[in-house]
Structure formats: structure tokens, C-alpha cells
Design an enzyme around this catalytic site. Structure first.
Site, PDB file in Angstrom:
ATOM      1  N   HIS A  15     104.098  56.323 -11.843  1.00 52.05           N
ATOM      2  CA  HIS A  15     104.192  57.092 -10.598  1.00 52.05           C
ATOM      3  C   HIS A  15     105.629  57.517 -10.313  1.00 52.05           C
ATOM      4  O   HIS A  15     105.955  57.855  -9.170  1.00 52.05           O
ATOM      5  CB  HIS A  15     103.677  56.259  -9.432  1.00 52.05           C
ATOM      6  CG  HIS A  15     102.303  55.725  -9.621  1.00 52.05           C
ATOM      7  ND1 HIS A  15     101.216  56.541  -9.863  1.00 52.05           N
ATOM      8  CD2 HIS A  15     101.824  54.453  -9.628  1.00 52.05           C
ATOM      9  CE1 HIS A  15     100.124  55.795  -9.995  1.00 52.05           C
ATOM     10  NE2 HIS A  15     100.480  54.529  -9.863  1.00 52.05           N
ATOM     11  N   HIS A  64      95.764  56.859  -9.347  1.00 50.36           N
ATOM     12  CA  HIS A  64      95.448  56.274 -10.649  1.00 50.36           C
ATOM     13  C   HIS A  64      94.289  57.001 -11.318  1.00 50.36           C
ATOM     14  O   HIS A  64      93.722  56.499 -12.285  1.00 50.36           O
ATOM     15  CB  HIS A  64      95.057  54.800 -10.496  1.00 50.36           C
ATOM     16  CG  HIS A  64      96.043  53.984  -9.734  1.00 50.36           C
ATOM     17  ND1 HIS A  64      95.924  53.754  -8.378  1.00 50.36           N
ATOM     18  CD2 HIS A  64      97.173  53.355 -10.137  1.00 50.36           C
ATOM     19  CE1 HIS A  64      96.937  53.004  -7.983  1.00 50.36           C
ATOM     20  NE2 HIS A  64      97.709  52.759  -9.022  1.00 50.36           N
ATOM     21  N   LYS A  83     101.641  48.885  -1.027  1.00 48.99           N
ATOM     22  CA  LYS A  83     100.546  49.853  -1.024  1.00 48.99           C
ATOM     23  C   LYS A  83      99.214  49.104  -1.062  1.00 48.99           C
ATOM     24  O   LYS A  83      99.088  48.073  -1.721  1.00 48.99           O
ATOM     25  CB  LYS A  83     100.664  50.793  -2.229  1.00 48.99           C
ATOM     26  CG  LYS A  83     101.951  51.577  -2.260  1.00 48.99           C
ATOM     27  CD  LYS A  83     101.962  52.639  -3.360  1.00 48.99           C
ATOM     28  CE  LYS A  83     101.700  52.086  -4.751  1.00 48.99           C
ATOM     29  NZ  LYS A  83     102.708  51.076  -5.158  1.00 48.99           N
ATOM     30  N   GLY A 140     102.420  49.724 -10.040  1.00 51.67           N
ATOM     31  CA  GLY A 140     102.313  50.096 -11.439  1.00 51.67           C
ATOM     32  C   GLY A 140     103.248  51.229 -11.803  1.00 51.67           C
ATOM     33  O   GLY A 140     103.554  52.102 -10.982  1.00 51.67           O
TER      34      GLY A 140
END
Length: 340
Positions: A64, A226, A112, A61
Site C-alpha cells: 500500500h 486488498h 486500520k 501489510g
């Protein structure tokens, strides 16, 4: 014009297009290193594919940054596929990235340990195999904070991801075959542990509201990238106290050999200034040295962020001669550059 709500002030145009707009800016800023395919929403090394070289692909996502697009280039990733903010990319992106960089020697996926990433990379690897591309997948699960989280079965993949991308990337650059490159990445994961703390929440552009509430004077210990809950909440400590807690969590789990040489990665979560991060890093090194361990390589800065979250994470890798040489090998990416 900046986008503002009562709880959000961000430099955006349309929150729905923030990832595409960011990728377009990345391409303008670093066109000598990488290229961006906005239609496929992937970041690819400028000189890809490199014939005869094992390629590395990762993704996850957005939110980051600089992970993962900032690590595309010589000595690290050949491609990255960013999803929406805090959302896994889809298999089509991963397949597009894999085919774009395949030079005939195989591709390593660095994944990940988040449920969406694992599932979608698995599907992409199967599709790539159907196209005759040999893919090795390496799972990163270095976070010692919790065994299971909101997005995982098992430990989360965090700081060791950057180290695996650098070290496996160097192995690919020197000509290792696909199995050997994957073995390096797995070795990094097995010899690394991470732990993070949050001093504030963050605000995803799409929602405009904080992920969680953290009262003044408290910190979340063992946070995920997150905004996932950690081990517990406790009163905000000094940098020395926080460093001691982070080192204890990491070293008690890693159990390195007496006198081991370590790579110490002190990471800012996005909203922590370097002034504070270096205070924390100094205390971390003091703690490690007092335990008879030897910090030999360092990485300090915001390399795996969570938007504007204040906080930090610690990743420790137990080095050996080969891993040290791979770390020192040249790298030229938007976020990491030395020796090239």
C-alpha cells in the site's frame, strides 16, 4: 533483473524478500528523515525517540506504499511496521516500533480496522503496558462501501488513516499529551468517510496471479485495498459518472453541515496515472460544490495504493478550525512535505 511470469512483470529480486528489499531502498532514499531496522522490520523517525513528545505508530501489510513507511517523519508518524504484502505485521514488530520511539510521554497506535491489525496491535499494546509505556489505540473505520468484509468486522479502515496520521502527528508535534493526540485521531475518523472503485485487479508478488478477474468494460464499485469485493460490479462509467457515485456514497453517509468546509482526498490505487486522477478530482470538486459544500483543502495522488491496481478512492473530511490548522502545520516525510 525484473521478475516475470506469464501474468506478472515486476521489478524484483526474490518475491520472498520484496518487503525487506523495498525497506532497504527506502532507507537509502530518505536517510535524512527515517531509519530502517531490517532485523525488526520497522521504519523509525531519524531523530527518534523525541523525549517528552507523544509518539505515533502505525502499520499494516506492505503493498500500500507510501502508507505507512512513507509517512514517518516530522509532523506524522514516529514509526511504522510493515508486514508481508497484504498481511498484518506481527506483535513483535509493533512492540519494537513502540519501544523504539517512546519518549516518555506515551504512544498512540493508529490501527486500520482489519482483523489481523486489530488483534496484533492489541497484543503489542498490552506488552508495551507491561514495560511501562502508556499506549492509546485509535481504530480507523471510514470505508462506507460495505459493513463487513473478508478481513473485517465492521467497516474497513482506508483513506482516513492518512488524514489521522497527519493531523494527530501535528498535534503531537505541538506538544499535546497522549489523550489529546488520540482524541484528534478519533475526531478525524468520526468526521471522515471513504469510498473506492477498481478498474483492474493487482498481482501480489508471492502468488504471481491476479486477486480477482474483472472483465473488460466493467468496474468493481466499493473495492477494498486488498482486492476485497465491493458493493457490486457495473459497466465502466465516465469520470463524471464515477465521481457522482463516489460523492453520493460518501456525503450521504457523512451528512456534513450545509456549506461545510471539506478536506478532499482523491487517491490513486497504484495503477491510475495522474492525468486521469486529476480529471476525476475535478469532477469530484464540481459535485461537492454543486451540493453547497466547500472544498478547502486537497490531497491528490497515490498515497494508499494496492500494488498496481487501477482505480481510485475518495475520502472527505469535514473540517473545523483546529483540524484545518493541524493540516496546514509543517510536515516532512518521504511522501508528504510542506512548511518544514
Amino acid at each position: 533483473m525484473a521478475s516475470a511470469t506469464p501474468s506478472m512483470r515486476k521489478l524484483l529480486n526474490d518475491p520472498e524478500h520484496v518487503v525487506r528489499d523495498s525497506l532497504a531502498g527506502l532507507a537509502v532514499a530518505h536517510g535524512d528523515i527515517l531509519k530502517v531496522d531490517l532485523a525488526a522490520q520497522i521504519v523509525v523517525r531519524a531523530d527518534a525517540p523525541r523525549q517528552g513528545k507523544v509518539a505515533l505508530v502505525s502499520g499494516g501489510g506492505a503493498g500500500h506504499e507510501p502508507m505507512h513507511g512513507g509517512f514517518v517523519g516530522l509532523g506524522m508518524l514516529d514509526a511504522a511496521c510493515p508486514g508481508a504484502v497484504f498481511t498484518s505485521p506481527v506483535p513483535d514488530q509493533m512492540l519494537a516500533a513502540t519501544t523504539a520511539v517512546d519518549g516518555g510521554a506515551g504512544v498512540v497506535h493508529i490501527v486500520k480496522n482489519y482483523t489481523g491489525d486489530v488483534m496484533n496491535f492489541k497484543l503489542a499494546a498490552e506488552d508495551a503496558a507491561d514495560e511501562g509505556i502508556a499506549v492509546e489505540s485509535v481504530l480507523i473505520d471510514d470505508d462506507v462501501a460495505v459493513q463487513d468484509s473478508l478481513y473485517t468486522a465492521g467497516r474497513r479502515g482506508v483513506g482516513a488513516t492518512v488524514l489521522a496520521e497527519k493531523l494527530a502527528g501535528a498535534a503531537a508535534e505541538r506538544g499535546d499529551d497522549v489523550a489529546a493526540v488520540a482524541t484528534i485521531a478519533r475526531r478525524v475518523n468520526s468526521r471522515a468517510r471513504s469510498f473506492g472503485v477498481a478498474l483492474s485487479s493487482c498481482i501480489p508478488p508471492g502468488s504471481g496471479t491476479p486477486i480477482f478477474d474483472l472483465p473488460a468494460g466493467e468496474m468493481e464499485v466499493g473495492i477494498g485495498i486488498h482486492g476485497e469485493p465491493g458493493r457490486r460490479r457495473e459497466p465502466l462509467g465516465t469520470a463524471r459518472e464515477i465521481a457522482a457515485e463516489m460523492v453520493e456514497a460518501v456525503i450521504s453517509d457523512l451528512a456534513p453541515a450545509d456549506g461545510a468546509e471539506l478536506l478532499v482526498f482523491t487517491n490513486a490505487m497504484g495503477g491510475t496515472p495522474l492525468l486521469e486522477l486529476y480529471v476525476l478530482h475535478g469532477e469530484i470538486e464540481r459535485e461537492l460544490t454543486e451540493r453547497g459544500l466547500r472544498p478547502a483543502r486537497r490531497l491528490v495522488g497515490p498515497f494508499i495504493t494496492s500494488l498496481e491496481m487501477a482505480g481510485a478512492s475518495l475520502t472527505v473530511l469535514e473540517l473545523d478550525d483546529e483540524l484545518t490548522a493541524l493540516w496546514d502545520a509543517p510536515v516532512n516525510t518521504a511522501a508528504l512535505r510542506w512548511g518544514a
